[in-house]
Design an enzyme around this catalytic site. Structure first.
Site, PDB file in Angstrom:
ATOM      1  CE  LYS A  70       9.824  15.527   3.832  1.00  0.00           C
ATOM      2  NZ  LYS A  70       8.773  14.947   3.012  1.00  0.00           N
ATOM      3  CE  LYS A 106       5.665   5.680   3.918  1.00  0.00           C
ATOM      4  NZ  LYS A 106       7.103   5.907   3.636  1.00  0.00           N
TER       5      LYS A 106
HETATM    6  P1  NAD Z   1       7.600   2.233  -7.001  1.00  0.00           P
HETATM    7  O1  NAD Z   1       6.139   2.107  -7.103  1.00  0.00           O
HETATM    8  O2  NAD Z   1       8.299   3.240  -7.851  1.00  0.00           O
HETATM    9  O3  NAD Z   1       8.300   0.824  -7.329  1.00  0.00           O
HETATM   10  C1  NAD Z   1       7.929  -0.392  -6.782  1.00  0.00           C
HETATM   11  C2  NAD Z   1       8.262  -1.474  -7.804  1.00  0.00           C
HETATM   12  O4  NAD Z   1       8.058  -2.755  -7.224  1.00  0.00           O
HETATM   13  C3  NAD Z   1       7.373  -1.397  -9.048  1.00  0.00           C
HETATM   14  O5  NAD Z   1       8.168  -1.440 -10.216  1.00  0.00           O
HETATM   15  C4  NAD Z   1       6.481  -2.639  -8.904  1.00  0.00           C
HETATM   16  O6  NAD Z   1       6.059  -3.173 -10.164  1.00  0.00           O
HETATM   17  C5  NAD Z   1       7.397  -3.583  -8.167  1.00  0.00           C
HETATM   18  N1  NAD Z   1       6.694  -4.649  -7.468  1.00  0.00           N
HETATM   19  C6  NAD Z   1       5.478  -4.617  -6.863  1.00  0.00           C
HETATM   20  N2  NAD Z   1       5.187  -5.808  -6.328  1.00  0.00           N
HETATM   21  C7  NAD Z   1       6.224  -6.616  -6.611  1.00  0.00           C
HETATM   22  C8  NAD Z   1       6.510  -7.974  -6.335  1.00  0.00           C
HETATM   23  N3  NAD Z   1       5.661  -8.738  -5.663  1.00  0.00           N
HETATM   24  N4  NAD Z   1       7.681  -8.497  -6.784  1.00  0.00           N
HETATM   25  C9  NAD Z   1       8.558  -7.742  -7.457  1.00  0.00           C
HETATM   26  N5  NAD Z   1       8.337  -6.434  -7.759  1.00  0.00           N
HETATM   27  C10 NAD Z   1       7.187  -5.898  -7.332  1.00  0.00           C
HETATM   28  O7  NAD Z   1       7.910   2.445  -5.454  1.00  0.00           O
HETATM   29  P2  NAD Z   1       9.236   3.007  -4.800  1.00  0.00           P
HETATM   30  O8  NAD Z   1       9.055   4.445  -4.540  1.00  0.00           O
HETATM   31  O9  NAD Z   1      10.408   2.526  -5.573  1.00  0.00           O
HETATM   32  O10 NAD Z   1       9.176   2.288  -3.381  1.00  0.00           O
HETATM   33  C11 NAD Z   1       9.590   0.937  -3.214  1.00  0.00           C
HETATM   34  C12 NAD Z   1       9.841   0.671  -1.747  1.00  0.00           C
HETATM   35  O11 NAD Z   1      10.840   1.583  -1.273  1.00  0.00           O
HETATM   36  C13 NAD Z   1       8.647   0.848  -0.811  1.00  0.00           C
HETATM   37  O12 NAD Z   1       8.769  -0.082   0.244  1.00  0.00           O
HETATM   38  C14 NAD Z   1       8.835   2.242  -0.268  1.00  0.00           C
HETATM   39  O13 NAD Z   1       8.199   2.387   0.979  1.00  0.00           O
HETATM   40  C15 NAD Z   1      10.332   2.283  -0.144  1.00  0.00           C
HETATM   41  N6  NAD Z   1      10.898   3.628  -0.124  1.00  0.00           N
HETATM   42  C16 NAD Z   1      10.703   4.506  -1.142  1.00  0.00           C
HETATM   43  C17 NAD Z   1      11.297   5.767  -1.095  1.00  0.00           C
HETATM   44  C18 NAD Z   1      11.191   6.751  -2.235  1.00  0.00           C
HETATM   45  O14 NAD Z   1      11.865   7.805  -2.177  1.00  0.00           O
HETATM   46  N7  NAD Z   1      10.439   6.474  -3.270  1.00  0.00           N
HETATM   47  C19 NAD Z   1      12.043   6.150   0.024  1.00  0.00           C
HETATM   48  C20 NAD Z   1      12.234   5.221   1.058  1.00  0.00           C
HETATM   49  C21 NAD Z   1      11.648   3.965   0.965  1.00  0.00           C
END
Ligand code: NAD
Length: 472
Positions: A70, A106
């Site tokens: 997953k 992943k």
């Molecule tokens: P997302 O694309 O919805 O959001 C990411 C945000 O970060 C965006 O708003 C983007 O503009 C911003 N961003 C990008 N570069 C940046 C920078 N240099 N400075 C500040 N902001 C910046 O992605 P997400 O799903 O929220 O995922 C974010 C992180 O969380 C990732 O590392 C992902 O692996 C992790 N994550 C996500 C989930 C999930 O369910 N979506 C679960 C576990 C972990």
């Protein structure tokens, strides 16, 4: 760049630090650490102007000790094999920490999503799914993707539809991907699950009086000053729940376009509306724009929530970080030397493999829903309501107490899907937090929560291997 380790090497370094504190045989530890399968492939995209572009994509299945594997799929220009392997490994450990019975995986597609039209993104996603299917890297019992950076329910629906088209005979086909829209076999509460999990995890950490006292903080989330980096799916929901349910104050937000600060608190919903209207978080009423974006991470605050991408905090900025608690909402936002430096300074780092596990936890619930072909709560909601009403009525007839209609509605409410999902998530995060905290306390002051959570993960995966034995 002050760290020379790649992301995967950093994850493995954290593994090695924890591994020496366990008593598992060396060979078994190597097996747990290694990536079982990784695939890099290319496929053509016909762009809207009819030109042809070659797209690079990866899928790593880190550990097949439990199936399916997953993990999310991210769309980003800097995706590479090392990153995908690191994130897949984190998924293995994450699932083990929160007792979700999956191996880790992943995927990544090397594109800047905003440079492609919606039609192009759909073609990329469907072709990516076709390739995964052809190579046996997707399926409800094999490998189940989910969203990650720059992907969402929309892409998951395209993946599900493509998989269903290719496997019409498979009755559980909808379980091939999670975080689908609710109308397409998704589950209520999945969109906000990671952010809600960050909130539950932080609430639990802040509820332990001894730990808060040693950080010089009051117990509880109320009025704690929080800075969030990345107002995407995870960051926005974490900020929203921390503010609305926890009573914390969001004093700074760092986004791609810049950073703002407002010591008396930013209304998250108002900021989101402002961003939708103007395309930026900057110039938000009452807030100050910072000159340099990443200075936002260094603002005066109690809790820092990096929720954007990896390596947001390295030795380049770690010495200037003022937060007393850092909740790694993103995957790998702190480099390993910065993590050591912050730990030495007494900062409490709540590790990614625990704090952002809400998404995979609710994905697990969605997968179970898809396999059982019935929404949670559908069978028992009315029955529970009826039984509770009978009980209240029995209390009324044997005492002087008369319940108001409002009390009856509240007390006798049968659980719907969202109630069950949120309560399952809350239970998972609370239980896992105390599991890793207990390991940390048992191992002594030199062990941080990251190492403790890794020990928990290694122990669980090791038990699985030991019980299963090795084939052949
Ligand atoms: P997302 O694309 O919805 O959001 C990411 C945000 O970060 C965006 O708003 C983007 O503009 C911003 N961003 C990008 N570069 C940046 C920078 N240099 N400075 C500040 N902001 C910046 O992605 P997400 O799903 O929220 O995922 C974010 C992180 O969380 C990732 O590392 C992902 O692996 C992790 N994550 C996500 C989930 C999930 O369910 N979506 C679960 C576990 C972990």
């Amino acid at each position: 760049m002050s760290t020379e380790l790649s992301f995967f090497e950093q994850v493995n370094k954290n593994f090695d630090i924890a591994a020496v504190l366990t008593d598992h045989p060396r060979g078994l530890l190597e097996q747990i650490k290694s990536v079982n399968s990784v695939i890099h492939f290319t496929f053509p995209l016909i762009r809207d102007d009819e030109s042809l572009e070659v797209i690079h994509a990866w899928r790593a299945e880190h550990s097949q000790h439990k199936l399916p594997t997953k993990g999310g799929i991210r769309y980003a220009a800097n995706v590479n094999e090392d990153e995908v392997m690191a994130l897949a490994a984190l998924m293995t450990y994450k699932c083990a920490i929160v007792n979700v019975p999956f191996g880790g995986a992943k995927g990544g597609v090397k594109i800047s999503a905003h440079e492609y039209s919606t039609r192009e993104l759909e073609r990329i996603t469907r072709r990516f799914t076709f390739e995964l299917n052809k190579k046996n890297f997707i399926g409800p019992g094999l490998d189940v993707p989910a969203p990650d950076f720059a992907t969402s329910g929309r892409e998951m629906a395209w993946i599900a539809d493509t998989y269903l088209t290719l496997n019409p005979q498979e009755i559980d086909a909808l379980g091939c991907v999670t975080a689908k829209p609710v109308g397409q076999g998704g589950i209520r509460g999945r969109v906000e699950a990671t952010g809600r999990g960050v909130y539950f995890g932080l609430r639990e950490a802040c509820s332990v009086g001894d730990d808060m006292r040693s950080l010089g903080l009051n117990t509880g989330l109320e009025s704690k000053r929080v800075v969030v980096q990345g107002l995407g799916n995870v960051g926005y929901h974490a900020a929203k729940f921390l503010q609305e349910d926890g009573g914390a104050e969001i004093v700074g937000v760092v986004e791609y376009e810049g950073a703002i600060s407002k010591p008396d608190g930013i209304d998250v919903e108002a900021l989101m509306a402002h961003r939708r209207e103007t395309g930026s978080i900057l110039d938000f009423e009452g807030a100050e724009n910072l000159d340099v974006r990443d200075q936002g991470l260094e603002l005066e605050c109690d809790i820092l929530v990096p929720a954007a991408l990896e390596n947001a905090i390295t030795m380049d900025n770690a010495p200037r970080i003022k937060a007393k608690i850092i909740a790694e909402a993103a995957n790998g936002p702190i480099s390993s030397d910065a993590s050591n430096h912050l730990f030495d300074r007494g900062v409490m780092i709540i590790p990614d493999a625990f704090i952002n596990a809400g998404g995979v936890t609710v994905s697990y619930f969605e997968w179970l829903k898809n396999l059982q072909h019935v929404r949670f709560g559908r069978m028992e909601k009315r029955f529970t309501e009826g039984s509770s009403k009978k009980l209240l009525s029995a209390i009324e007839s044997s005492t002087d107490r008369i319940f108001s209609d409002r009390e009856i509605a509240e007390i006798a409410k049968g659980p719907g899907e969202i109630d069950l999902v949120n309560s399952g998530l809350e239970e998972t995060m609370i239980e896992a937090y105390h599991e890793i905290r207990e390991i940390k306390n048992a191992k002594g002051a030199a062990v941080d929560l990251r190492t403790a959570s890794m020990i928990a993960a290694i122990d669980k995966v090791a038990v699985s291997y030991r019980e299963l034995g090795v084939f052949p």
